[in-house]
Design a protein around this motif. Structure first.
Motif, PDB file in Angstrom:
ATOM      1  N   ILE A   1       0.863  -1.180   0.000  1.00 45.78           N
ATOM      2  CA  ILE A   1       0.000   0.000   0.000  1.00 45.78           C
ATOM      3  C   ILE A   1       0.899   1.229   0.000  1.00 45.78           C
ATOM      4  CG2 ILE A   1      -1.706   1.341   1.303  1.00 45.78           C
ATOM      5  CD1 ILE A   1      -2.999  -1.192   0.480  1.00 45.78           C
ATOM      6  N   THR A   2       0.555   2.224  -0.820  1.00 46.84           N
ATOM      7  CA  THR A   2       1.275   3.493  -0.847  1.00 46.84           C
ATOM      8  C   THR A   2       0.325   4.583  -0.369  1.00 46.84           C
ATOM      9  OG1 THR A   2       2.644   2.759  -2.686  1.00 46.84           O
ATOM     10  CG2 THR A   2       2.529   5.136  -2.316  1.00 46.84           C
ATOM     11  N   VAL A   3       0.822   5.422   0.538  1.00 51.08           N
ATOM     12  CA  VAL A   3       0.039   6.550   1.047  1.00 51.08           C
ATOM     13  C   VAL A   3       0.863   7.823   0.928  1.00 51.08           C
ATOM     14  CG1 VAL A   3      -1.241   5.100   2.686  1.00 51.08           C
ATOM     15  CG2 VAL A   3       0.806   6.313   3.451  1.00 51.08           C
ATOM     16  N   GLY A   4       0.153   8.948   0.954  1.00 55.26           N
ATOM     17  CA  GLY A   4       0.815  10.246   0.981  1.00 55.26           C
ATOM     18  C   GLY A   4       0.993  10.726   2.407  1.00 55.26           C
ATOM     19  N   ALA A   5       1.510  11.927   2.556  1.00 58.09           N
ATOM     20  CA  ALA A   5       1.751  12.495   3.883  1.00 58.09           C
ATOM     21  C   ALA A   5       0.466  12.625   4.681  1.00 58.09           C
ATOM     22  CB  ALA A   5       2.426  13.856   3.755  1.00 58.09           C
ATOM     23  N   ASP A   6      -0.655  12.790   3.990  1.00 59.67           N
ATOM     24  CA  ASP A   6      -1.943  12.924   4.672  1.00 59.67           C
ATOM     25  C   ASP A   6      -2.560  11.574   5.025  1.00 59.67           C
ATOM     26  OD1 ASP A   6      -2.680  12.029   2.177  1.00 59.67           O
ATOM     27  OD2 ASP A   6      -4.037  13.685   1.748  1.00 59.67           O
TER      28      ASP A   6
ATOM     29  N   THR B   1       0.448   0.249   8.544  1.00 63.85           N
ATOM     30  CA  THR B   1       1.899   0.411   8.599  1.00 63.85           C
ATOM     31  C   THR B   1       2.335   1.623   7.779  1.00 63.85           C
ATOM     32  OG1 THR B   1       2.186  -1.963   8.915  1.00 63.85           O
ATOM     33  CG2 THR B   1       4.107  -0.724   8.170  1.00 63.85           C
ATOM     34  N   ALA B   2       1.801   1.750   6.575  1.00 59.35           N
ATOM     35  CA  ALA B   2       2.163   2.883   5.712  1.00 59.35           C
ATOM     36  C   ALA B   2       1.723   4.202   6.331  1.00 59.35           C
ATOM     37  CB  ALA B   2       1.547   2.709   4.323  1.00 59.35           C
ATOM     38  N   ARG B   3       0.514   4.231   6.877  1.00 54.68           N
ATOM     39  CA  ARG B   3       0.007   5.466   7.471  1.00 54.68           C
ATOM     40  C   ARG B   3       0.805   5.860   8.710  1.00 54.68           C
ATOM     41  NH1 ARG B   3      -6.391   5.212   7.804  1.00 54.68           N
ATOM     42  NH2 ARG B   3      -6.269   7.469   7.700  1.00 54.68           N
ATOM     43  N   THR B   4       1.182   4.881   9.500  1.00 55.80           N
ATOM     44  CA  THR B   4       1.966   5.159  10.694  1.00 55.80           C
ATOM     45  C   THR B   4       3.319   5.747  10.325  1.00 55.80           C
ATOM     46  OG1 THR B   4       0.863   3.408  11.943  1.00 55.80           O
ATOM     47  CG2 THR B   4       3.001   4.138  12.762  1.00 55.80           C
ATOM     48  N   GLU B   5       3.964   5.148   9.329  1.00 61.22           N
ATOM     49  CA  GLU B   5       5.267   5.654   8.887  1.00 61.22           C
ATOM     50  C   GLU B   5       5.128   7.035   8.252  1.00 61.22           C
ATOM     51  OE1 GLU B   5       9.385   5.769   8.364  1.00 61.22           O
ATOM     52  OE2 GLU B   5       8.132   4.532   9.642  1.00 61.22           O
ATOM     53  N   ALA B   6       4.064   7.254   7.474  1.00 61.07           N
ATOM     54  CA  ALA B   6       3.843   8.570   6.865  1.00 61.07           C
ATOM     55  C   ALA B   6       3.646   9.626   7.951  1.00 61.07           C
ATOM     56  CB  ALA B   6       2.645   8.534   5.924  1.00 61.07           C
TER      57      ALA B   6
ATOM     58  N   SER C   1       3.005  -2.536  15.351  1.00 63.61           N
ATOM     59  CA  SER C   1       4.236  -2.932  16.028  1.00 63.61           C
ATOM     60  C   SER C   1       5.488  -2.384  15.374  1.00 63.61           C
ATOM     61  CB  SER C   1       4.331  -4.453  16.098  1.00 63.61           C
ATOM     62  OG  SER C   1       4.353  -4.995  14.801  1.00 63.61           O
ATOM     63  N   GLY C   2       5.400  -1.867  14.192  1.00 60.23           N
ATOM     64  CA  GLY C   2       6.561  -1.285  13.531  1.00 60.23           C
ATOM     65  C   GLY C   2       6.490  -1.512  12.047  1.00 60.23           C
ATOM     66  N   PRO C   3       7.173  -0.672  11.286  1.00 61.87           N
ATOM     67  CA  PRO C   3       7.099  -0.781   9.844  1.00 61.87           C
ATOM     68  C   PRO C   3       7.718  -2.068   9.316  1.00 61.87           C
ATOM     69  CG  PRO C   3       8.504   1.050  10.515  1.00 61.87           C
ATOM     70  CD  PRO C   3       7.977   0.417  11.748  1.00 61.87           C
ATOM     71  N   ARG C   4       7.095  -2.588   8.284  1.00 62.04           N
ATOM     72  CA  ARG C   4       7.616  -3.744   7.583  1.00 62.04           C
ATOM     73  C   ARG C   4       7.782  -3.350   6.128  1.00 62.04           C
ATOM     74  NH1 ARG C   4       4.206  -4.161  10.543  1.00 62.04           N
ATOM     75  NH2 ARG C   4       3.259  -5.546  11.965  1.00 62.04           N
ATOM     76  N   SER C   5       8.959  -3.488   5.619  1.00 61.17           N
ATOM     77  CA  SER C   5       9.235  -3.174   4.217  1.00 61.17           C
ATOM     78  C   SER C   5       8.692  -1.800   3.830  1.00 61.17           C
ATOM     79  CB  SER C   5       8.638  -4.247   3.301  1.00 61.17           C
ATOM     80  OG  SER C   5       9.162  -5.500   3.612  1.00 61.17           O
ATOM     81  N   VAL C   6       9.055  -0.807   4.570  1.00 62.35           N
ATOM     82  CA  VAL C   6       8.568   0.553   4.311  1.00 62.35           C
ATOM     83  C   VAL C   6       9.568   1.298   3.451  1.00 62.35           C
ATOM     84  CG1 VAL C   6       7.973   2.737   5.379  1.00 62.35           C
ATOM     85  CG2 VAL C   6       7.282   0.605   6.463  1.00 62.35           C
ATOM     86  N   THR C   7       9.040   1.989   2.434  1.00 62.98           N
ATOM     87  CA  THR C   7       9.858   2.792   1.553  1.00 62.98           C
ATOM     88  C   THR C   7       9.243   4.177   1.475  1.00 62.98           C
ATOM     89  OG1 THR C   7      10.280   0.832   0.218  1.00 62.98           O
ATOM     90  CG2 THR C   7      10.833   2.958  -0.766  1.00 62.98           C
ATOM     91  N   ALA C   8      10.031   5.199   1.692  1.00 65.97           N
ATOM     92  CA  ALA C   8       9.532   6.567   1.567  1.00 65.97           C
ATOM     93  C   ALA C   8      10.141   7.194   0.338  1.00 65.97           C
ATOM     94  CB  ALA C   8       9.890   7.382   2.804  1.00 65.97           C
ATOM     95  N   ARG C   9       9.332   7.939  -0.366  1.00 62.64           N
ATOM     96  CA  ARG C   9       9.798   8.620  -1.568  1.00 62.64           C
ATOM     97  C   ARG C   9       9.301  10.050  -1.539  1.00 62.64           C
ATOM     98  NH1 ARG C   9       7.208   3.959  -3.565  1.00 62.64           N
ATOM     99  NH2 ARG C   9       8.676   2.346  -4.115  1.00 62.64           N
ATOM    100  N   SER C  10      10.053  10.930  -2.129  1.00 52.99           N
ATOM    101  CA  SER C  10       9.612  12.294  -2.360  1.00 52.99           C
ATOM    102  C   SER C  10       9.602  12.514  -3.855  1.00 52.99           C
ATOM    103  CB  SER C  10      10.552  13.306  -1.693  1.00 52.99           C
ATOM    104  OG  SER C  10      10.437  13.213  -0.310  1.00 52.99           O
TER     105      SER C  10
ATOM    106  N   ALA D   1      -4.084   5.807  12.660  1.00 51.94           N
ATOM    107  CA  ALA D   1      -3.076   4.785  12.364  1.00 51.94           C
ATOM    108  C   ALA D   1      -2.055   4.709  13.476  1.00 51.94           C
ATOM    109  CB  ALA D   1      -2.376   5.096  11.038  1.00 51.94           C
ATOM    110  N   VAL D   2      -1.684   5.848  14.014  1.00 50.48           N
ATOM    111  CA  VAL D   2      -0.723   5.864  15.105  1.00 50.48           C
ATOM    112  C   VAL D   2      -1.342   5.209  16.334  1.00 50.48           C
ATOM    113  CG1 VAL D   2       0.613   7.360  16.631  1.00 50.48           C
ATOM    114  CG2 VAL D   2       0.423   7.901  14.197  1.00 50.48           C
ATOM    115  N   ALA D   3      -2.631   5.457  16.548  1.00 49.89           N
ATOM    116  CA  ALA D   3      -3.321   4.899  17.710  1.00 49.89           C
ATOM    117  C   ALA D   3      -3.568   3.400  17.573  1.00 49.89           C
ATOM    118  CB  ALA D   3      -4.647   5.628  17.916  1.00 49.89           C
ATOM    119  N   ASP D   4      -3.471   2.853  16.361  1.00 45.91           N
ATOM    120  CA  ASP D   4      -3.712   1.433  16.146  1.00 45.91           C
ATOM    121  C   ASP D   4      -2.650   0.554  16.779  1.00 45.91           C
ATOM    122  OD1 ASP D   4      -6.081   1.668  14.791  1.00 45.91           O
ATOM    123  OD2 ASP D   4      -5.178   1.579  12.804  1.00 45.91           O
ATOM    124  N   GLY D   5      -1.558   1.145  17.200  1.00 47.71           N
ATOM    125  CA  GLY D   5      -0.516   0.377  17.868  1.00 47.71           C
ATOM    126  C   GLY D   5       0.216  -0.577  16.958  1.00 47.71           C
TER     127      GLY D   5
END
Length: 123
Positions: free
Chosen positions: A38-43, A74-79, A112-121, A106-110
């Motif tokens: 899943i890919t998400v934006g900053a929002d 996971t994506a939302r938490t990292e974003a 456990s940590g990002p898995r295979s997270v990639t951030a791009r600009s 997403a942050v409140a969902d607890g």
């Protein structure tokens, strides 16, 4: 007065850079089983869903749905973390005054940590 104007101009430039970074921020996360990306934006809004390989075809509807939701969380938490870091780099006091944002759940969902997270600009 000159010093106040100079400080205002510097803060305005920093905020403009932060806004640009936020507008280009995307995070892609994969479910633990590797079936979904899943890919998400900053929002926190989902911009892409990708089913990797053929494993998803063998999954039950419930398991697939759980994989989609897990990757999204996971994506939302990292974003959210990366967006907060961008804002904090500009002005730490701004992060304290931010109103609740769509991805705060997403942050409140607890997660456990990002898995295979990639951030791009975006350029």
């Amino acid at each position: 007065m000159q010093q106040v104007l100079a400080e205002f101009a510097a803060q305005h430039r920093a905020l403009s850079r932060a806004r640009e970074q936020l507008s280009g921020l995307t995070v892609t996360a994969q479910s633990r089983n590797g079936a979904v990306e899943i890919t998400v934006g900053a929002d926190g809004r989902v911009s892409a869903v990708h089913f990797t390989g053929h494993r998803f075809r063998e999954m039950s509807a419930r398991d697939l749905a759980e994989s989609v939701l897990e990757a999204r969380r996971t994506a939302r938490t990292e974003a959210a973390a990366r967006a907060t870091a961008i804002v904090m780099s500009v002005e730490p006091r701004l992060a304290e005054s931010l109103a609740p944002v769509p991805w705060s759940e997403a942050v409140a969902d607890g997660v456990s940590g990002p898995r295979s997270v990639t951030a791009r600009s975006r350029p």
